[in-house]
Design an enzyme around this catalytic site. Structure first.
Site, PDB file in Angstrom:
ATOM      1  N   PRO A  21      -5.519 -24.940  32.425  1.00 16.37           N
ATOM      2  CA  PRO A  21      -5.674 -26.084  31.511  1.00 16.37           C
ATOM      3  C   PRO A  21      -5.535 -27.375  32.300  1.00 16.37           C
ATOM      4  CG  PRO A  21      -3.493 -25.096  31.278  1.00 16.37           C
ATOM      5  CD  PRO A  21      -4.258 -24.214  32.219  1.00 16.37           C
ATOM      6  N   GLN A  75      -3.404 -24.472  25.218  1.00 15.69           N
ATOM      7  CA  GLN A  75      -2.103 -24.869  25.755  1.00 15.69           C
ATOM      8  C   GLN A  75      -1.534 -26.033  24.948  1.00 15.69           C
ATOM      9  OE1 GLN A  75      -1.145 -27.159  29.443  1.00 15.69           O
ATOM     10  NE2 GLN A  75      -0.334 -25.201  30.170  1.00 15.69           N
ATOM     11  N   CYS A 106       3.995 -29.370  33.799  1.00 19.75           N
ATOM     12  CA  CYS A 106       3.338 -30.635  34.133  1.00 19.75           C
ATOM     13  C   CYS A 106       4.353 -31.636  34.683  1.00 19.75           C
ATOM     14  CB  CYS A 106       2.639 -31.219  32.909  1.00 19.75           C
ATOM     15  SG  CYS A 106       1.803 -32.788  33.263  1.00 19.75           S
ATOM     16  N   LYS A 145       3.688 -21.676  31.257  1.00 16.07           N
ATOM     17  CA  LYS A 145       3.326 -22.076  32.619  1.00 16.07           C
ATOM     18  C   LYS A 145       4.444 -22.950  33.168  1.00 16.07           C
ATOM     19  CE  LYS A 145      -0.640 -23.818  35.259  1.00 16.07           C
ATOM     20  NZ  LYS A 145      -0.139 -24.968  36.030  1.00 16.07           N
TER      21      LYS A 145
END
Length: 323
Positions: A21, A75, A106, A145
């Site tokens: 993503p 996501q 992130c 993730k």
């Protein structure tokens, strides 16, 4: 054959190559192009749950899908278990994705400043609450993730919690949040996570070509590979890596002609799905010309253009002239 089947929850994929993503990149048209070239599962751009719950069309449109785009994952990014659950219910009902992924990796300040993304890695109890809240409520398999935490034991602690909470898979980017995208992906620590868990572990970071894909699989023992930045402007990377893992041989192709041809295919898909107005076409055109002979001249000309048709025509003429 080094290409393995990957199963996430009840979804069994024919291979183990996934498109990561990426904000402003993995719109429906780009995901479809990557699927055509052999990506086994593609993820939407991350969707901010607050924006989604406030009915932001820009956030919601990122989850758009078409039948040929399956299987795909959505996501979500957020930090409140209840809001994440509510947003997950919305996307589950509207799109029936094969996987719902939670962004816990992130490193961007605009994300971590709100307590989301990699900021969650500092709150193990919250991570457990988020994943367990979703897995208890949803029919859709849940994945996460993450990034490394600097100390291997801390990374393993988070990974174990995510599995214990009921996640069906875990993707590990082999850098810490502090590294952003500098340095190299730490394959040894990804391997440690793989050895610790029984659910599928997917490696992410520095998968740029055939050799790096093979090396990552061999050194980590992971169940799959997630390709991110190397796919930007280069969806053909999935066909190259897939062919190499299946046959041990490399595909020969004219990089310049192919990337410019792929840009035309990309434009056609954007038009077909009415997405041209929602993207920065110049930015995408720059990605599709990266590394090509004469790319500097193409970009200089492109900087003077504002019309999408003119940008497309420049790319088409560049292909014919073969800078």
């Amino acid at each position: 054959m080094r290409l393995k089947k990957l199963k996430i929850g009840r979804t069994e994929l024919p291979g183990n190559l996934l498109l990561a993503p990426m904000a402003d990149v993995t719109n429906l048209a780009f995901r479809l192009l990557c699927r055509q070239y052999g990506a086994d599962l593609t993820y939407t751009e991350m969707i901010n749950v607050n924006a989604l719950l406030n009915e932001s069309r820009k956030s919601f449109i990122r989850g758009l899908i078409s039948p040929e785009g399956r299987p795909f994952g959505i996501q979500l990014v957020g930090s409140c278990p209840e809001k994440l659950r509510e947003a997950a219910f919305i996307v589950e009902e509207a799109y029936r994705p094969e996987v719902i992924d939670i962004n816990m990796g992130c490193p961007a300040k605009c994300i971590t400043g709100a307590g989301c993304g990699s900021a969650l890695l500092n709150s193990p109890e919250l991570i457990y609450a988020i994943i367990s809240e979703l897995t208890n409520a949803l029919k859709t398999p849940v994945s996460a993730k993450i990034r490394l935490l600097g100390r291997e034991e801390k990374t393993l602690e988070i990974a174990r919690l995510i599995e214990k909470a009921g996640a069906s898979a875990l993707t590990v980017h082999g850098r810490t949040a502090a590294q952003m995208y500098s340095g190299s992906s730490n394959l040894i620590e990804i391997k440690a996570v793989k050895n610790e868990l029984s659910i599928p572990v997917i490696a992410n970071g520095d998968i740029r070509d055939e050799e790096s894909a093979e090396r990552t699989l061999e050194l980590t023992g992971c169940d799959g590979l997630m390709i991110g930045r190397a796919a930007m402007g280069n969806p053909f990377i999935f066909k190259r890596i897939r062919h190499y893992l299946e046959t041990g041989e490399k595909l020969e192709a004219d990089k310049q002609s192919r990337q410019l041809e792929d840009f035309e295919k990309y434009i056609a898909l954007l038009e077909e799905h009415n997405l041209l107005s929602s993207i920065n076409l110049r930015m995408h055109a720059n990605w599709f010309t990266k590394g090509l002979p004469g790319s500097r001249q193409i970009r200089e000309k492109m900087n003077c253009l504002t019309d999408r048709k003119a940008i497309n025509e420049l790319m088409r003429s560049s292909r014919q002239e073969k800078y």
